[in-house]
Design a protein around this motif. Structure first.
Motif, PDB file in Angstrom:
ATOM      1  N   PRO A 254      -9.628 -38.368   0.019  1.00 34.66           N
ATOM      2  CA  PRO A 254     -10.971 -38.365  -0.583  1.00 34.66           C
ATOM      3  C   PRO A 254     -11.868 -39.485  -0.075  1.00 34.66           C
ATOM      4  O   PRO A 254     -13.061 -39.273   0.171  1.00 34.66           O
ATOM      5  CB  PRO A 254     -10.675 -38.517  -2.079  1.00 34.66           C
ATOM      6  N   LEU A 255     -11.316 -40.695   0.106  1.00 33.64           N
ATOM      7  CA  LEU A 255     -12.130 -41.815   0.554  1.00 33.64           C
ATOM      8  C   LEU A 255     -12.652 -41.596   1.964  1.00 33.64           C
ATOM      9  O   LEU A 255     -13.827 -41.869   2.263  1.00 33.64           O
ATOM     10  CB  LEU A 255     -11.305 -43.100   0.485  1.00 33.64           C
ATOM     11  N   LEU A 256     -11.810 -41.082   2.844  1.00 35.34           N
ATOM     12  CA  LEU A 256     -12.236 -40.832   4.216  1.00 35.34           C
ATOM     13  C   LEU A 256     -13.234 -39.677   4.274  1.00 35.34           C
ATOM     14  O   LEU A 256     -14.198 -39.703   5.056  1.00 35.34           O
ATOM     15  CB  LEU A 256     -11.016 -40.540   5.098  1.00 35.34           C
ATOM     16  N   GLN A 257     -13.037 -38.675   3.451  1.00 32.24           N
ATOM     17  CA  GLN A 257     -13.993 -37.560   3.417  1.00 32.24           C
ATOM     18  C   GLN A 257     -15.362 -38.034   2.934  1.00 32.24           C
ATOM     19  O   GLN A 257     -16.400 -37.643   3.483  1.00 32.24           O
ATOM     20  CB  GLN A 257     -13.461 -36.442   2.519  1.00 32.24           C
ATOM     21  N   GLU A 258     -15.371 -38.891   1.922  1.00 29.39           N
ATOM     22  CA  GLU A 258     -16.654 -39.401   1.442  1.00 29.39           C
ATOM     23  C   GLU A 258     -17.326 -40.259   2.506  1.00 29.39           C
ATOM     24  O   GLU A 258     -18.543 -40.190   2.701  1.00 29.39           O
ATOM     25  CB  GLU A 258     -16.460 -40.212   0.159  1.00 29.39           C
TER      26      GLU A 258
ATOM     27  N   ASP B   9     -10.512 -49.144   5.619  1.00 31.32           N
ATOM     28  CA  ASP B   9      -9.477 -50.167   5.475  1.00 31.32           C
ATOM     29  C   ASP B   9      -8.318 -49.617   4.669  1.00 31.32           C
ATOM     30  O   ASP B   9      -8.290 -49.697   3.433  1.00 31.32           O
ATOM     31  CB  ASP B   9     -10.045 -51.410   4.800  1.00 31.32           C
ATOM     32  N   ASP B  10      -7.381 -49.030   5.382  1.00 27.29           N
ATOM     33  CA  ASP B  10      -6.084 -48.636   4.819  1.00 27.29           C
ATOM     34  C   ASP B  10      -6.203 -47.737   3.582  1.00 27.29           C
ATOM     35  O   ASP B  10      -5.376 -47.814   2.682  1.00 27.29           O
ATOM     36  CB  ASP B  10      -5.264 -49.877   4.476  1.00 27.29           C
ATOM     37  N   PHE B  11      -7.233 -46.889   3.550  1.00 26.12           N
ATOM     38  CA  PHE B  11      -7.415 -45.916   2.465  1.00 26.12           C
ATOM     39  C   PHE B  11      -7.608 -46.583   1.101  1.00 26.12           C
ATOM     40  O   PHE B  11      -7.407 -45.953   0.068  1.00 26.12           O
ATOM     41  CB  PHE B  11      -6.248 -44.915   2.423  1.00 26.12           C
ATOM     42  N   VAL B  12      -8.009 -47.861   1.137  1.00 23.32           N
ATOM     43  CA  VAL B  12      -8.323 -48.581  -0.094  1.00 23.32           C
ATOM     44  C   VAL B  12      -9.825 -48.848  -0.186  1.00 23.32           C
ATOM     45  O   VAL B  12     -10.433 -48.706  -1.243  1.00 23.32           O
ATOM     46  CB  VAL B  12      -7.541 -49.912  -0.168  1.00 23.32           C
ATOM     47  N   ARG B  13     -10.442 -49.227   0.934  1.00 24.59           N
ATOM     48  CA  ARG B  13     -11.870 -49.490   0.988  1.00 24.59           C
ATOM     49  C   ARG B  13     -12.458 -48.758   2.185  1.00 24.59           C
ATOM     50  O   ARG B  13     -11.797 -48.547   3.202  1.00 24.59           O
ATOM     51  CB  ARG B  13     -12.138 -50.990   1.163  1.00 24.59           C
TER      52      ARG B  13
ATOM     53  N   VAL C 227     -20.856 -48.997   0.621  1.00 24.57           N
ATOM     54  CA  VAL C 227     -19.524 -49.581   0.498  1.00 24.57           C
ATOM     55  C   VAL C 227     -18.850 -48.947  -0.704  1.00 24.57           C
ATOM     56  O   VAL C 227     -19.466 -48.833  -1.771  1.00 24.57           O
ATOM     57  CB  VAL C 227     -19.584 -51.115   0.323  1.00 24.57           C
ATOM     58  N   SER C 228     -17.617 -48.536  -0.530  1.00 23.29           N
ATOM     59  CA  SER C 228     -16.883 -47.921  -1.640  1.00 23.29           C
ATOM     60  C   SER C 228     -16.620 -48.949  -2.725  1.00 23.29           C
ATOM     61  O   SER C 228     -16.823 -50.156  -2.547  1.00 23.29           O
ATOM     62  CB  SER C 228     -15.563 -47.328  -1.147  1.00 23.29           C
ATOM     63  N   SER C 229     -16.159 -48.499  -3.852  1.00 17.85           N
ATOM     64  CA  SER C 229     -15.915 -49.361  -5.004  1.00 17.85           C
ATOM     65  C   SER C 229     -15.005 -50.518  -4.635  1.00 17.85           C
ATOM     66  O   SER C 229     -14.040 -50.368  -3.877  1.00 17.85           O
ATOM     67  CB  SER C 229     -15.275 -48.546  -6.135  1.00 17.85           C
TER      68      SER C 229
END
Length: 728
Positions: A535-539, A652-656, A666-668
């Motif tokens: 989900p993070l990479l898709q967003e 960054d490693d599917f965290v950010r 910038v993600s949460s």
């Protein structure tokens, strides 16, 4: 069939009904007659299982370190699922038995059905009615040797290997500390070698037994009796060798060894006792401390134990199997007597009660045997251009839609760590999904998966599952070397297939899968390239927006070093690490760049596993994948940068994640679990199977990614870019 198991989390012991193991090539299927309880090793495992979680952690600091490293790499939730999945599983007990060959696998010509064999191995000589045993872990039983005595073979081999490590010579004097099962056998083996033996154990009954079996003198190590006996036998010089066959947390054995060993003597550790060596005592005598590794050379070597590759006798005289055969010969000729060691014989059905009595101390025993029903009833028996294969489909790319109310029935082939921690937890409670059957090569792993995830059935028979018309889709989650063949079979059987990466390890394997697609008209295939579903990479890709010009992508994979013994190191059969894992990163790059690569260039320093892979795409875009094993373990595993059109996407490693452009996103900043897309990928696959719609990733893309992954090895060999030319 029945098997003795233990749940390491709860400590529960049970006799469980599990599937009969299949008879694979390179081994035999053995029906147990007698199996031996190792009252040292097995009771230690049983006791550990009864500890609290804190107690377990204290007893296994090595495992705690692995958990902490996994947290740093994979995050807390994924690590928790993996750890709890392992703990809350039934594990087998046993590693020494004698039984009758019931079925002979391909490539075996030294035994036949009906032969009596002794078997070894904590994965193959279990307390179970039937076991599959590879060639180098069994040996025929000499004529006239009772099966109950042949069941001592593995434990005898452990004692024999310890004695070999001490290199005893005629006329020497040895001290054996700890007169349990292993210690009693060491005493007899040393006596048979012309060595005078002194035994040390606080139990007077065991001391008396050792003296009956050949020890010159025995006594309590806390008394003066042992020191007096050593002084008399050695004229005050001290013993030539000390064998540590004791367990527990006391440091008394190593201190006693230093005190009673002669100058430049040998100390051999066979058991698992505390080893805080008193430096002055060991230094002043220049003592030679040696370790004895289990049954002998070959132990922990998968090529020897599983693939049957023997060591040349001219270079390795005594291997696991040769030690096993030698010990049985000594027993058959009367040089070693195991009958006095048998404290109790229990029926196999009473296994749980027997373990409990041993644990509680009610049953005092040196050796305990399980007798199986057959034995009880019958008495003891006797730089190239790499082609990307064109996809030829015999039919359409969709399947008939299913009734909306009908569940999608899934079968799993394989139930290892990845399947049980990353796939099955997402499927077990999913609405509209029914877990039909789990197929494994080992009976207990199938039973564990059935219990934990609710499979309707468990088996070791793949053909039965492929022939089951009610099964809609098959998941192939086995070792890499079997992926292509299992996928091919499942496609030909008309099943939709989800196969974990890699799809294939060679061009021929990939061609075989595509031939199955063409012959069957079945192209319902998904490879477990899950990162594009994260989900993070898709967003982040959506925030980046439409790309108009060529892009430059950099992907750093801090893979880290593998632990010794990992099956990923078996490159001869399982392929290189990049062949097994690299498809993930190539697929992610291709998805972000919205195309398949047209050429691959790879380079690596000699003798180094670190790779640099450069992919070129039709519009001039490039992707550089740095796959490294020498980085700091605390650094994130995967970092990615995509640069194009004055914008930068950073993961960054599917965290950010972040996107820099005219506006910055910038993600949460709140900590999140690493979601690498497995759940979304599975949802997409199940939807495609249910509706008959297209598979989540086009088959052409799966093939292109696999061909590019294979081209990396070709590039490393040839030293030139490999062109990915699609054949017609």
């Amino acid at each position: 069939m029945k098997q003795v198991v233990q749940n390491y989390k709860s400590g529960e012991l049970a006799v469980l009904d599990v599937p009969v193991p299949g008879c694979k090539p390179g081994g035999v299927l053995v029906r147990s007659a007698y199996s031996l309880i190792s009252t040292g090793t097995e009771l230690m495992k049983v006791s550990e299982a009864g500890m609290s979680m804190l107690g377990k952690a204290r007893s296994r600091p090595d495992q705690v370190a692995k958990v902490m490293q996994s947290v740093a790499t994979n995050g807390v939730p994924a690590t928790y699922r993996k750890v709890m999945g392992k703990l809350d599983s039934y594990t087998p007990l046993g590693y020494s038995l004698c039984g009758v060959v019931e079925q002979v696998g391909a490539g075996i010509d030294d035994v036949k059905v009906g032969d009596l064999v002794a078997c070894a191995g904590n994965e193959h000589a279990l307390h179970a009615e039937l076991n599959w045993v590879p060639k180098n872990l069994y040996t025929p039983v000499p004529d006239g040797l009772a099966p109950s005595h042949a069941a001592f073979g593995t434990v005898g081999s452990i004692a024999m290997q310890g004695v070999r490590r001490g290199e005893p010579q005629l006329g020497e004097v040895a001290l054996v500390i700890g007169l349990g099962l292993i210690g009693q056998l060491v005493v007899q083996l040393l006596a048979a070698s012309g060595v005078r033996v002194v035994g040390a154990d606080p139990d007077p009954t065991r001391c008396e037994l050792a003296e009956r079996l050949g020890a010159a003198a025995c006594g309590d190590p806390a008394s003066a009796a042992v020191e007096v006996a050593v002084a008399e036998l050695t004229d005050g010089h001290g013993v030539d060798q000390v064998y540590l066959a004791a367990g527990g947390g006391s440091n008394q054995p190593v201190e006693l060894a230093a005190r009673l060993c002669r100058d430049r003597g040998r100390v051999v550790d066979i058991g698992k006792c505390r080893l805080d060596l008193p430096w002055n005592a060991y230094y002043e005598k220049e003592l030679d401390v040696r370790f004895s590794r289990s049954y002998g050379p070959g132990r922990y070597d998968p090529e020897y134990e599983l693939e049957g590759r023997d060591y040349p006798i001219g270079y390795v005289r005594w291997t696991e199997r040769r030690n096993l055969a030698c010990f049985l010969d000594l027993v058959a000729r009367g040089s070693v007597d195991v009958e006095p060691l048998v404290s109790h014989v229990a029926d196999f059905d009473d296994a749980v009660e027997t373990y409990q009595r041993l644990k509680d101390g009610e049953l005092k025993a040196v050796a305990v045997l399980f007798r199986y029903a057959e034995a009880a009833a019958e008495g003891e028996p006797e730089a190239p251009s790499v082609a990307v294969p064109a996809v030829r489909r015999g039919g359409g790319a969709s399947a008939p839609a299913r009734a909306a109310t009908s569940p999608v029935r899934l079968a799993f082939v394989g139930a290892g760590n990845y399947a049980t921690s990353m796939l099955l937890p997402h499927l077990a409670q999913r609405e509209g999904v029914e877990l039909s059957t789990v197929v494994t090569t080992t009976a207990l792993s199938a039973a564990n998966a059935q219990r934990k995830f609710g499979f309707a059935g468990a088996t070791t028979d793949l053909d039965a599952v492929l022939g089951d018309k009610s099964v809609d889709a098959v998941f192939v989650v086995t070792r890499h070397s079997s992926h292509a063949e299992l996928t091919r079979k499942a496609l030909l059987a008309g099943k939709a297939v989800f196969v974990e990466k890699p799809l294939a390890l060679t061009e021929d394997e990939l061609a075989g899968v595509l031939t199955a697609v063409a012959e069957s008209g079945n192209d319902r295939l998904q490879v477990g390239f899950n990162r594009r579903f994260a989900p993070l990479l898709q967003e982040a890709r959506e925030r980046f927006g439409v790309r108009t010009g060529p892009a430059s992508l950099r992907y750093l994979v801090n893979a880290g070093r593998l632990q010794h013994g990992s099956w990923y190191l078996q490159q001869g059969t399982e392929g290189s690490r990049f062949a097994g894992e690299g498809g993930h990163f190539i697929d992610t790059a291709s998805w972000l760049l919205e195309a398949d690569p047209v050429s691959v260039y790879a380079t690596a320093a000699p003798g180094n596993e670190d790779l640099q892979v450069v992919l070129r795409y039709p519009d001039g875009s490039t992707a550089t994948i740095s796959y490294v094993t020498t980085g700091a373990p605390g650094f994130p595993k995967e970092t990615l940068d995509l640069v194009a059109d004055g914008k930068v996407l950073r993961l960054d490693d599917f965290v950010r994640a972040s996107v820099y452009g005219r506006k910055r996103w910038v993600s949460s900043r709140l900590p999140k679990a690493r979601d690498k897309g497995q759940n979304a990928e599975l949802a997409a696959f199940i939807k495609a199977v249910r509706t008959g719609g297209p598979m989540p990733v086009p088959l052409d893309s799966l093939v292109a990614t696999t061909a590019a992954t294979l081209a990396v090895q070709a590039g490393l060999t040839g030293g030139a870019p490999a062109t990915l030319a699609r054949t017609r």
